[in-house]
Write a protein that holds these residues in place. Structure first.
Motif, PDB file in Angstrom:
ATOM      1  N   THR A  73       0.831  -1.262   0.157  1.00 13.38           N
ATOM      2  CA  THR A  73      -0.006   0.047  -0.070  1.00 13.38           C
ATOM      3  C   THR A  73       1.086   1.138   0.063  1.00 13.38           C
ATOM      4  O   THR A  73       0.420   2.264  -0.370  1.00 13.38           O
ATOM      5  N   ASP A  74       2.288   1.129   0.266  1.00 15.10           N
ATOM      6  CA  ASP A  74       2.820   2.475   0.341  1.00 15.10           C
ATOM      7  C   ASP A  74       4.168   2.093  -0.368  1.00 15.10           C
ATOM      8  O   ASP A  74       5.264   1.556   0.227  1.00 15.10           O
ATOM      9  N   VAL A 119       7.585   3.557  -1.743  1.00 19.02           N
ATOM     10  CA  VAL A 119       8.430   4.777  -1.858  1.00 19.02           C
ATOM     11  C   VAL A 119       9.001   5.054  -3.229  1.00 19.02           C
ATOM     12  O   VAL A 119       9.051   6.238  -3.647  1.00 19.02           O
ATOM     13  N   VAL A 168       9.646   0.490   0.317  1.00 19.73           N
ATOM     14  CA  VAL A 168       8.380   0.579   0.832  1.00 19.73           C
ATOM     15  C   VAL A 168       8.206   0.701   2.288  1.00 19.73           C
ATOM     16  O   VAL A 168       9.188   0.934   3.190  1.00 19.73           O
ATOM     17  N   ARG A 169       6.929   1.039   2.607  1.00 24.83           N
ATOM     18  CA  ARG A 169       6.603   1.531   3.978  1.00 24.83           C
ATOM     19  C   ARG A 169       5.732   0.109   4.549  1.00 24.83           C
ATOM     20  O   ARG A 169       4.812  -0.299   3.877  1.00 24.83           O
ATOM     21  N   GLY A 207       4.489   2.315   9.031  1.00 22.74           N
ATOM     22  CA  GLY A 207       5.291   3.576   8.530  1.00 22.74           C
ATOM     23  C   GLY A 207       6.880   3.377   8.379  1.00 22.74           C
ATOM     24  O   GLY A 207       7.620   4.194   7.887  1.00 22.74           O
TER      25      GLY A 207
END
Length: 135
Positions: free
Chosen positions: A90-91, A93, A108-109, A113
């Motif tokens: 979903t994240d 970077v 990625v995160r 986070g």
């Protein structure tokens, strides 16, 4: 002296463990509902509940509050890992990119986070630096 593990503190141990089991293709070993470990051949990612923080001292750690570290995973083929992971990440970077120091990196995160770097050495110097490490 050997670095044995990195521990992440979270409000949702089950969610974070599920993320790392999927990302690392490795099942976790649970000690309690508040603590699990995902072991790789060279180190362990420990995941603990905020309920465990008091054992180290009040306020010793805060969940989902890491902005200084990158957890790095050496992989055989970072582009193949991106293809495997991308349907559910979903994240993202940074998509796989060759860095000036010779590693091809995917950043990625995790759900809390924390920044993760999946990387493959691609230049001769980088390959030599990681010779003998499992992928």
């Amino acid at each position: 002296m050997n670095l044995v593990s990195v521990r992440l503190i979270t409000d949702d141990v089950k969610r974070l463990v599920a993320f790392y089991e999927r990302a690392l293709h490795t099942p976790a070993t649970w000690s309690t509902d508040d603590f699990a470990e995902v072991r790789t051949p060279t180190g362990t990612l420990a995941i603990g509940s905020t309920r465990t923080v008091g054992l180290f001292g009040p306020g010793a750690a805060h969940p989902a509050d890491n902005h200084t570290a990158i957890i790095e995973f050496l992989v055989a083929d970072v582009d193949a890992e991106f293809a495997r992971l991308s349907p559910w990440l979903t994240d993202v970077v940074t998509v796989p990119t060759t860095m000036p120091w010779g590693n091809r990196s995917l950043l990625v995160r995790d759900p809390d986070g924390t920044l993760l770097n999946f990387f493959t050495p691609v230049t001769a110097d980088a390959v030599a630096r990681f010779a003998g490490h499992d992928r």
